[in-house]
Design a protein around this motif. Structure first.
Motif, mmCIF file in Angstrom:
data_model
loop_
_atom_site.group_PDB
_atom_site.id
_atom_site.type_symbol
_atom_site.label_atom_id
_atom_site.label_comp_id
_atom_site.label_asym_id
_atom_site.label_seq_id
_atom_site.Cartn_x
_atom_site.Cartn_y
_atom_site.Cartn_z
ATOM 1 N N VAL A 15 42.402 8.746 -64.206
ATOM 2 C CA VAL A 15 42.580 9.490 -65.441
ATOM 3 C C VAL A 15 43.779 10.407 -65.273
ATOM 4 N N ASN A 16 44.536 10.559 -66.360
ATOM 5 C CA ASN A 16 45.781 11.314 -66.266
ATOM 6 C C ASN A 16 45.915 12.464 -67.249
ATOM 7 N N TYR A 17 44.891 12.654 -68.057
ATOM 8 C CA TYR A 17 44.921 13.849 -68.902
ATOM 9 C C TYR A 17 43.520 14.123 -69.417
ATOM 10 N N TYR A 46 34.004 12.301 -60.824
ATOM 11 C CA TYR A 46 35.446 12.201 -60.591
ATOM 12 C C TYR A 46 35.777 12.679 -59.187
ATOM 13 N N GLU A 47 36.890 12.171 -58.693
ATOM 14 C CA GLU A 47 37.502 12.765 -57.520
ATOM 15 C C GLU A 47 38.734 13.457 -58.091
ATOM 16 N N GLU A 48 38.616 14.766 -58.273
ATOM 17 C CA GLU A 48 39.681 15.464 -58.987
ATOM 18 C C GLU A 48 40.889 15.706 -58.101
ATOM 19 N N LYS A 105 43.492 15.146 -63.943
ATOM 20 C CA LYS A 105 44.034 14.125 -63.039
ATOM 21 C C LYS A 105 42.997 13.775 -61.990
ATOM 22 N N GLY A 106 42.844 12.480 -61.751
ATOM 23 C CA GLY A 106 41.910 12.104 -60.692
ATOM 24 C C GLY A 106 41.452 10.672 -60.821
ATOM 25 N N LYS A 107 40.422 10.383 -60.094
ATOM 26 C CA LYS A 107 39.858 9.032 -60.091
ATOM 27 C C LYS A 107 38.422 9.092 -60.568
ATOM 28 N N ILE A 108 38.020 8.046 -61.279
ATOM 29 C CA ILE A 108 36.603 7.921 -61.629
ATOM 30 C C ILE A 108 35.936 7.234 -60.453
ATOM 31 N N VAL A 109 35.070 7.949 -59.784
ATOM 32 C CA VAL A 109 34.416 7.407 -58.592
ATOM 33 C C VAL A 109 33.207 6.564 -58.982
#
Lengths: 157, 697, 282
Positions: free
Chosen positions: B88-90, B117-119, B44-48
């Motif tokens: 991202v979710n998985y 990523y920003e996890e 889980k997180g964002k692609i920075v």
């Protein structure tokens, strides 16, 4: 480059390819024999079964180098024989094939088994096919098919 | 041996034995490029940010920026992206494709891609509900007042991986005029076509989907291939060269859909006569990161709450939970295996708690023709379960063994499951969503062609549907042709799911064939198109989940005998006996094939197949670690089919594909329970779990 | 670019090894999978590869009457070994449960040993029998007991110019033996726990008793001291000594949690098995 020489389905061949290539890839990509399938790539499912000097082997973990000097039979080669006709008919009668992806491998394993043991018991058939996974049939009809083939093909093996 | 009058020669047998059958991996086109997916490594997180090395000539990146119209895969909901853009979710979520001619170069490029990523903390418990459903029958509260005893238990089921022996794969190319064509391992050509049309924004005639030989599917190729198709369609429109993407086993196992893990709590209200007055059920399904078909799976699970029993008062609710794990999806049974495991174990546990014989207790609640279903519809058709149970008991020597195995120190056990499966889509799905159409064409040589979208994935549809038409027309099988579905020629007869193929599609074909027969003109070209019409008697309220959930039901009884080792806790299957009512077997050999295969998968779901994740990372990712049965694991199996023709099915046929799966897990779990004399509340009942049960008393 | 060498005879193989470090590939059933790359591409080998599977010189199973042992050449396939009359039955039973026919037609015992997997089934029998490996190089031969050859998880005492030429298995008189493989299913499975035990009874005294566990520690777990403390004692005494045997056995093993099983299960099952073995001595 190493030259690897072997007999493939009755014909002598010589290949100049990376000897560490999986035999599976050499058969499918180089010789375009797509009857041998990739199901898992790690020697578990047996969909990649071929016969090396008459014995069933998983071609996904068999390096081309080890084919040197051997007789290799794929399903395409076996399909030209009388024994294959018996196996094919037996599989049909007993419903041993559904989606078909495991079938060429099962037939190769059956051929390997019957050539060493022409009248196998139920248990021996299960052992002989233990390296071939099937997700459709639950195996019973395949076991019966091999029994039927042994019956119909008496004398051939 | 099968009676040739009851079994048809399988049309694709030759090519499947000889290796000539072409599965997608076997299809070779000139100038084909390979594609590989770059996937999220966090749950889980964002692609920075991300950086891609400079691409050599002929290599491409395809990602969300290339999506022409809609960046979601059209399934029931719109939450599943084709390529994720930011979140991202998985673990394994697709971010981009790298496409090019050489696999090693593609691997090299991928190894140099850096993603930052920003996890965030992933959610793995069943806490985020995205869909809630409920229904009632009778008055549970009122029934509770009359009860003298309340018993409540929770049951859990794990993942199950379809493990079709042919991994997923697809080939996309452009035909003349820019028509996007897809060939792939699939169950539903029109699901794929509609998803691709939606994502590309193309008209109907600019997308074509063709089915090749398919090496097993079991639901795993129902909705998932639509995601691959949308990705490759996007790529092929950009690059304008054929692109092939074949998953290897590990990737397939890690990222494709699996059976929903579940947690089901059942509460029974029982009166002084040991009659279950009411049941309250709470169903929780783990959908993984995206909803997909989960709400429909939940429906089917909830509707199966009373299985083959009649309980007058029900209070049933359910939730679909999203978690940061791989999205789950269709798998043979589609929600009912989870519920039927729970209710079958529960009924036996209730009897044991009450101190009564489980067999008699269950029999006392067995459904009868005319009873109300769980959703207050009717069991209109004759039910022959009593006879089926009698037969199964005789075949397996059940009563004698139950007595014998109850002695202390005996680690043998026998278990029997009773079950049903609603055939076809739930409620009015056939008429409101699918609107199935079939097309028959007769040419001047009087050869009859079937044009339908039904996929033969091993269950023999190619042969059995042909047979129905040949039987109605009273012509030899060879005069009827059914080639692999191609959406350019075949109308949408609906997806190959929900045990609907013979009953619904076969039914339509039979009607079309009858029309053709009645209007037959020798030597003339003729075409018949037949559209599905819902039988008048089906009344269904989707919002309240009330009425006739299914047009018909198939029934089954499974008996499984086991021996458990007190030293290693391993389970050995000793025997399997089954009796089924599927209306009428169009092809006996194929039905027995489905029976054998279904129960093998069902039993393995109950004791052998184990898949777990740890913070979203699946621990079993290949066929070495995810264990399915080998030939040596299966005992002799005996199956009997009993006739009970269904008025509206072709020649009386009902659904068979899923029924034969549903009873395996409860039967083996009950057998294990019988052997170890401890209650089983969880599947798979692995040796590790069995050890816990035996030692933690 | 790595080189691939298919030697015509053993001497060529040894010369190759002496020229530089190589992966030694026998059947390939472990190595090809460990090093595998994307389908259709060669495995990821970083060193040259020497292929010895077809060296007929090393393809033998024969009895050495003088030394009372059986000799197994490095390129003998598991299937052939399992059919040979002089190979101990314990090892044959173990081989028959390894993998599948397809694997057994290709895999070698030497390969199993070199792989030194903690879950290697054949290793349990080899430890029990005090088997030795003959290591060959251009400099001559070294003979090491298997328990010295395997030094850790996938670690062996093999010099860069050496290969395993032969396995020596001393033959033992045995009254009874037991092999238990606890895998996930009945074929094609990696052991969660395994156990091999054998004993020899003479006039009510157990003159030899050996047992070892596989898959529950880095290497095969066997205690010769524990065995010695039981030798030449009457059967009833040994059975009465069970609590101490269980205690010592539990100290020997260090099972782990992994994707196949967990440590609690492995320890309990190992304990159950040794208990059943000792109680079953007659």
């Amino acid at each position: 480059m190493n030259k690897i020489k072997f007999n493939l389905n009755g014909q002598d061949v010589s290949v100049e390819l990376d000897p560490s290539l999986r035999l599976l890839d050499v058969l499918r990509d180089h010789f375009q024999l797509t009857g041998t399938k990739e199901g898992c790539g790690e020697g578990e499912c047996g969909a990649c079964s071929v016969l090396i000097n008459g014995r069933v082997v998983n071609s996904c973990c068999f390096p081309l180098a080890n084919a040197n000097g051997k007789k290799i039979l794929t399903i395409e080669g076996l399909a030209k024989t009388k024994r294959y006709q018996i196996l094919k008919d037996a599989f049909h009668i007993e419903g041993g094939s559904q989606c078909g992806i495991c079938t060429p491998g099962m037939i190769m394993a059956a051929e390997s088994l019957l050539s060493m043991n022409p009248h196998p018991s139920d248990e021996e058939i299960r052992i002989g096919l233990s390296g071939n996974l099937c997700r459709c049939t639950g195996y019973n009809m395949i076991i019966k098919a091999v029994q039927k083939a042994a019956e119909l093909g008496a004398g051939l093996w | 041996m099968f009676d040739p009058n009851k079994s048809t020669p399988k049309v694709d047998h030759e090519e499947k034995c000889s290796g000539e059958a072409k599965y997608v991996a076997d299809i070779i086109l000139n100038n084909t490029l390979f594609a590989k997916t770059v996937r999220s490594s966090i749950a889980k997180g964002k692609i920075v940010s991300f950086s891609i090395p400079e691409l050599p000539n002929g290599y491409y990146v395809v990602d969300h920026r290339d999506v022409v119209k809609e960046n979601y895969v059209k399934m029931v909901f719109t939450d599943w992206p084709v390529f994720t853009s930011e979140r991202v979710n998985y673990i394994g979520e697709p971010i981009m494709l790298i496409v090019g001619p050489d696999k090693l170069v593609i691997d090299e490029i991928i190894s140099q891609i850096k993603i930052t990523y920003e996890e965030e903390e992933g959610v793995f418990d069943l806490v985020n509900s995205v869909a809630h459903k409920s229904f009632k029958k009778g008055d549970f509260q009122e029934a509770s007042k009359r009860a003298v005893r309340t018993i409540k238990e929770t049951f859990e089921t794990g993942y199950q991986e379809q493990a079709y022996i042919e991994p997923q794969g697809m080939l996309a190319y452009l035909e003349e005029g820019g028509k996007v064509t897809l060939i792939g391992s699939m169950q539903c050509p029109y699901y794929i076509k509609n998803a691709v049309i939606n994502t590309l924004g193309y008209p109907e005639d600019k997308v074509r989907v063709i089915q090749p030989a398919v090496g097993g599917a079991f639901g795993g190729k129902e909705e998932f291939p639509s995601t691959t198709a949308c990705q490759l369609a996007t790529a092929v429109v950009k690059i304008k060269q054929p692109i092939k993407m074949i998953f290897e086993r590990e990737e397939d196992m890690l990222v494709t859909t699996k059976r929903h893990p579940s947690s089901i709590t059942l509460e029974a209200k029982i009166d002084e006569n040991n009659k279950v007055l009411g049941i309250k059920a709470e169903v929780g399904l783990d959908a993984g990161a995206y909803i997909g078909l989960s709400a429909v799976v939940l429906s089917r699970a909830m509707l199966a709450v009373t299985d083959a029993y009649t309980i007058d008062n029900l209070d049933v609710s359910g939730n679909v939970y999203v978690t940061n794990t791989v999205p789950t999806g269709a798998f043979r049974g589609f929600g009912s295996p989870q519920m039927i495991f729970a209710i079958e174990m529960f009924m036996t546990h209730l009897a044991k708690d009450l101190g009564v014989d489980p067999f008699a207790f269950r029999l006392n609640h067995l459904v009868k023709q005319g009873d109300l279903t769980s959703t207050s519809g009717f069991f209109r058709d004759p039910i022959i379960m009593k006879d089926m149970i009698k037969k199964a008991v005789a075949m397996s020597d059940y009563h004698k063994k139950i007595k014998e195995y109850s002695k202390p120190g005996v680690y043998k056990g026998i278990g029997m499951s009773w079950f049903l499966h609603g055939c076809g889509f739930t409620g009015d799905g056939e008429s409101t969503h699918i609107k199935s159409r079939v097309r028959l064409v007769k040419d001047e040589q009087d050869i009859v062609y079937l044009y339908i979208a039904a996929v033969d994935m091993g269950q023999g549809a190619k042969t059995s549907l042909k047979r129905v038409v040949a039987m109605v027309l009273d012509v030899p099988n060879e005069q009827v042709v059914f080639d692999y579905p191609d959406t350019d020629f075949a109308p949408d007869s609906g997806p190959t799911v929900a045990s609907r193929t013979m009953m619904i599609v076969g039914g339509l074909l039979a009607r079309a064939a009858q029309k053709l027969k009645d209007s037959w003109q020798k030597g003339q070209y003729q075409e018949i198109i037949e559209q599905y019409k819902q039988p008048d008697y089906i009344e269904w309220d989707e919002s309240k989940l009330q009425g006739d959930a299914y047009p018909s039901y198939s029934w089954g009884v499974n008996v499984v005998e086991v021996e458990v080792s007190p030293i290693t806790y391993e389970v050995q299957l000793k025997g399997i006996w089954s009796v089924y009512d599927i209306g009428k077997a169009i092809d006996e050999r194929m039905v027995i094939g489905q029976a054998d295969g279904g129960i093998t998968q069902g039993v393995a779901y109950g004791y052998l197949e184990n898949m777990r994740h740890e913070k979203g990372k699946l621990r079993q990712k290949n066929l070495t670690d995810y264990i399915i049965p080998t030939s040596m694991d299966m005992p002799p199996m005996e199956t009997v089919i009993m006739d009970n023709p269904f008025l509206y099915g072709p020649y009386g046929a009902k659904g068979v594909g899923e029924l034969t799966f549903v009873g395996g897990a409860p039967a083996v779990a009950l057998a294990i329970e019988d052997a170890i004399k401890r209650k089983v509340n969880r599947i798979p009942a692995t040796p590790e779990y069995i050890m816990e049960l035996i030692n933690n008393e | 670019m790595v080189k691939h060498i298919i030697p015509n005879n053993l001497q060529e193989a040894l010369n190759t090894l002496n020229a530089g470090p190589c992966h030694i590939m026998a059947g390939g059933t472990d190595l090809m999978i460990q090093k595998r790359n994307t389908a259709g591409t060669p495995p990821k080998f970083m060193k040259d590869v020497l292929y010895i599977a077809n060296l007929e010189e090393l393809n033998y199973v024969k009895k050495d009457g003088k030394r009372n042992c059986v000799l197994i050449g490095a390129s003998s396939k598991l299937e052939d070994i399992s059919h040979h009359p002089d190979v101990p039955n314990l090892l044959k039973d173990i081989i028959r449960e390894i993998g599948s026919p397809g694997i057994r037609h290709s895999a070698t015992l030497a390969g199993n040993i070199a792989n030194a997997s903690p879950a290697g089934d054949s290793l349990v029998a080899l430890y029990l029998y005090d088997a030795e490996v003959v290591l060959s190089s251009v400099n001559g031969e070294r003979v090491l007991p298997i328990s010295k050859f395997i030094t850790g998880v996938r670690r062996i005492d093999l010099r860069t110019n050496e290969l395993i030429k032969e396995i020596i298995i001393p033959l033992l008189p045995v009254t009874k033996y037991k092999w238990v493989k606890v895998g996930g299913r009945r074929a094609d499975s990696i052991s969660k726990v395994s156990f091999a035990g054998l004993y020899l009874v003479n006039f009510g005294l157990v003159s030899d008793i050996r047992f070892a566990f596989g898959s529950v520690s880095a290497m095969v777990a066997r205690s010769v001291e524990l065995e010695n403390s039981l030798k030449n004692r009457p059967i009833e005494q040994i059975i009465a000594d069970l609590p101490r045997i269980l205690e010592e056995s539990n100290k020997l093993i260090a099972p782990i949690d992994d994707q196949r099983s967990n440590k609690v299960y492995r320890r309990k099952v190992a304990t159950n098995i040794i208990e059943s073995f000792i109680n079953g001595i007659q």
